[in-house]
Design a protein around this motif. Structure first.
Motif, short mmCIF file in Angstrom:
data_model
loop_
_atom_site.label_atom_id
_atom_site.label_comp_id
_atom_site.label_asym_id
_atom_site.label_seq_id
_atom_site.Cartn_x
_atom_site.Cartn_y
_atom_site.Cartn_z
N LEU A 1 -7.56 15.70 1.30
CA LEU A 1 -6.87 14.42 1.19
C LEU A 1 -6.01 14.42 -0.06
CD1 LEU A 1 -8.33 10.92 1.88
CD2 LEU A 1 -7.17 11.34 -0.29
N SER A 2 -4.74 14.03 0.10
CA SER A 2 -3.82 14.02 -1.04
C SER A 2 -2.76 12.94 -0.84
CB SER A 2 -3.15 15.39 -1.19
OG SER A 2 -2.34 15.68 -0.05
N ASP A 3 -1.88 12.81 -1.82
CA ASP A 3 -0.70 11.94 -1.76
C ASP A 3 -0.99 10.52 -1.28
OD1 ASP A 3 0.70 14.15 -2.59
OD2 ASP A 3 1.38 14.69 -0.59
N PRO A 4 -1.88 9.80 -1.95
CA PRO A 4 -2.17 8.43 -1.47
C PRO A 4 -1.01 7.48 -1.69
CG PRO A 4 -3.26 8.83 -3.56
CD PRO A 4 -2.67 10.15 -3.13
N LEU A 5 -0.90 6.53 -0.79
CA LEU A 5 0.03 5.41 -0.91
C LEU A 5 -0.80 4.13 -0.81
CD1 LEU A 5 2.91 4.11 -0.93
CD2 LEU A 5 2.79 4.18 1.58
N GLU A 6 -0.70 3.28 -1.81
CA GLU A 6 -1.43 2.01 -1.81
C GLU A 6 -0.43 0.88 -1.98
OE1 GLU A 6 -4.55 3.66 -4.84
OE2 GLU A 6 -5.58 2.31 -3.43
N LEU A 7 -0.43 -0.02 -1.00
CA LEU A 7 0.62 -1.04 -0.92
C LEU A 7 0.02 -2.41 -0.66
CD1 LEU A 7 3.69 -1.78 -0.64
CD2 LEU A 7 3.44 -1.27 1.79
N LEU A 8 0.39 -3.37 -1.47
CA LEU A 8 0.04 -4.77 -1.24
C LEU A 8 1.30 -5.47 -0.74
CD1 LEU A 8 -2.07 -7.06 -1.50
CD2 LEU A 8 -1.17 -7.46 -3.81
N ILE A 9 1.28 -5.94 0.51
CA ILE A 9 2.47 -6.52 1.11
C ILE A 9 2.66 -7.94 0.59
CG2 ILE A 9 3.60 -7.14 3.28
CD1 ILE A 9 1.84 -5.06 4.67
N PRO A 10 3.79 -8.23 -0.06
CA PRO A 10 4.00 -9.56 -0.64
C PRO A 10 3.98 -10.66 0.42
CG PRO A 10 5.62 -7.98 -1.48
CD PRO A 10 4.91 -7.31 -0.34
N GLY A 11 3.47 -11.82 0.01
CA GLY A 11 3.51 -13.00 0.88
C GLY A 11 2.52 -13.00 2.01
#
Length: 363
Positions: free
Chosen positions: A220-230
């Motif tokens: 497992l590599s290259d994580p993307l963590e995203l909090l979507i606004p609104g």
């Protein structure tokens, strides 16, 4: 870890999954849920919505007859945490044995669970049951919900990177059924009564230079963590202040949130070729799975293990994606060694977690 560390890979071994002790079919759930209505039956329109979830069976921590009549107020929280910790310890014991590790060799423990409000939490119970070292590094996660399976693996990867040679145990332990408020007949409540399931899973994470003979694994590599606004109101816990029972609700827009993450996911996926050969995704429910397939650019068959997990076990929040990963590794027609894939989870926030996977040969 900084942006330059995105390529660092950790080895994620095959997860081990445990169901809760009480099984219920969708027919039983619809019948029991009818008790909340004056007629004693779920209205036909609501029943169609419940069956449209595609869930056929799932397991609960308590007898379904109790859950749908008495609910799961604070008086049940400690007992539920004890039961989940027991299931998690069973799964962890098997996962550690498969990896050739003794409990005393675990350096860090990541536990994700949104079930109940107990302190000490499930993590402390797991340490006691397994006999882990009292100095084990602990990362308890309690509010990430359905995104938690991958969130926990990403945190484990960080532990391996920061502390080379570390052996990390990741545990997910959830009882979605604690959010079944018997008297709530609103559409979201009825959907989640049809969707929710309980269970636990455990997985060992190590460095890539620490292979364990005979254990199926991915890097497992290259994580993307995203909090979507609104999107804060899309998924949330609610409480009945008269009896302290916790519920879970969502908005009609919630299943669409993943579409808002498409530009970020597209840019992240474009950074590396070739295109993913396989996908491991949390299911959530049919509407979310269909839109996840749209964003990932794969058909229904590309998410078949997610659909199967949903049908057989319902939505177990953070546990589900670990079940999907195990199914993927067990599939004789699944990814071959060296093939690359994508793992994706979605949870309250709305939070999106993604990472790249590479199937590694069984040593």
């Amino acid at each position: 870890m900084g942006q330059g560390d995105s390529g660092f890979a950790a080895r994620v071994h095959r997860p081990v999954f445990r169901t809760a002790p009480h099984t219920a079919t969708i027919d039983q759930v619809v019948k029991l849920a009818g008790g909340a209505f004056d007629t004693g039956q779920v209205p036909e329109r609501v029943e169609r919505t419940m069956r449209a979830t595609g869930v056929e069976t799932r397991s609960f921590v308590r007898p379904p007859e109790e859950l749908f009549t008495r609910g799961a107020g604070p008086e049940y929280w400690d007992a539920t945490a004890d039961l989940l910790a027991g299931l998690a310890a069973e799964a962890a014991t098997e996962a550690l044995a498969a990896a050739g590790l003794a409990p005393g060799e675990v350096d860090a423990l990541v536990v994700t669970s949104v079930t109940g409000w107990t302190m000490p939490g499930v993590d402390v119970r797991v340490i006691r049951l397994l006999g882990l070292r009292p100095t084990v590094r602990r990362l308890p996660v309690s509010t990430i919900g359905c995104a938690g399976g991958l969130y926990g693996l990403i945190r484990a990867r960080e532990q391996v990177a920061a502390h080379p040679g570390s052996r990390v145990l990741v545990v997910a332990a959830e009882a979605f059924s604690t959010g079944f408020r018997p008297g709530d007949t609103g559409t979201p409540a009825m959907i989640y009564k049809a969707l929710g399931g309980d269970g636990a899973a455990a997985v060992v994470v190590t460095g890539v230079a620490d292979p364990r003979p005979g254990v199926a694994a991915v890097e497992l590599s290259d994580p993307l963590e995203l909090l979507i606004p609104g999107t804060e109101e899309h998924y949330r816990l609610t409480a009945d202040h008269r009896n302290g029972q916790i519920g879970f609700t969502s908005t009609a827009e919630a299943p669409l949130a993943i579409l808002s993450a498409a530009p970020a996911l597209d840019a992240w996926r474009a950074e590396r070729s070739p295109a993913p050969a396989f996908h491991v995704a949390h299911h959530g429910g049919p509407a979310i799975l269909e839109r996840t397939a749209q964003v990932l650019g794969c058909g229904r068959d590309g998410l078949r293990h997610s659909w199967d997990s949903l049908r057989e076990h319902g939505n177990m929040t953070s546990v589900s994606v670990l079940d999907v990963l195990a199914r993927t590794l067990d599939d004789p027609d699944g990814p071959a060694p060296g093939e690359e894939g994508v793992m994706l989870t979605i949870g309250p926030g709305v939070t999106v977690e993604a990472a790249r996977l590479r199937r590694v040969p069984t040593a």
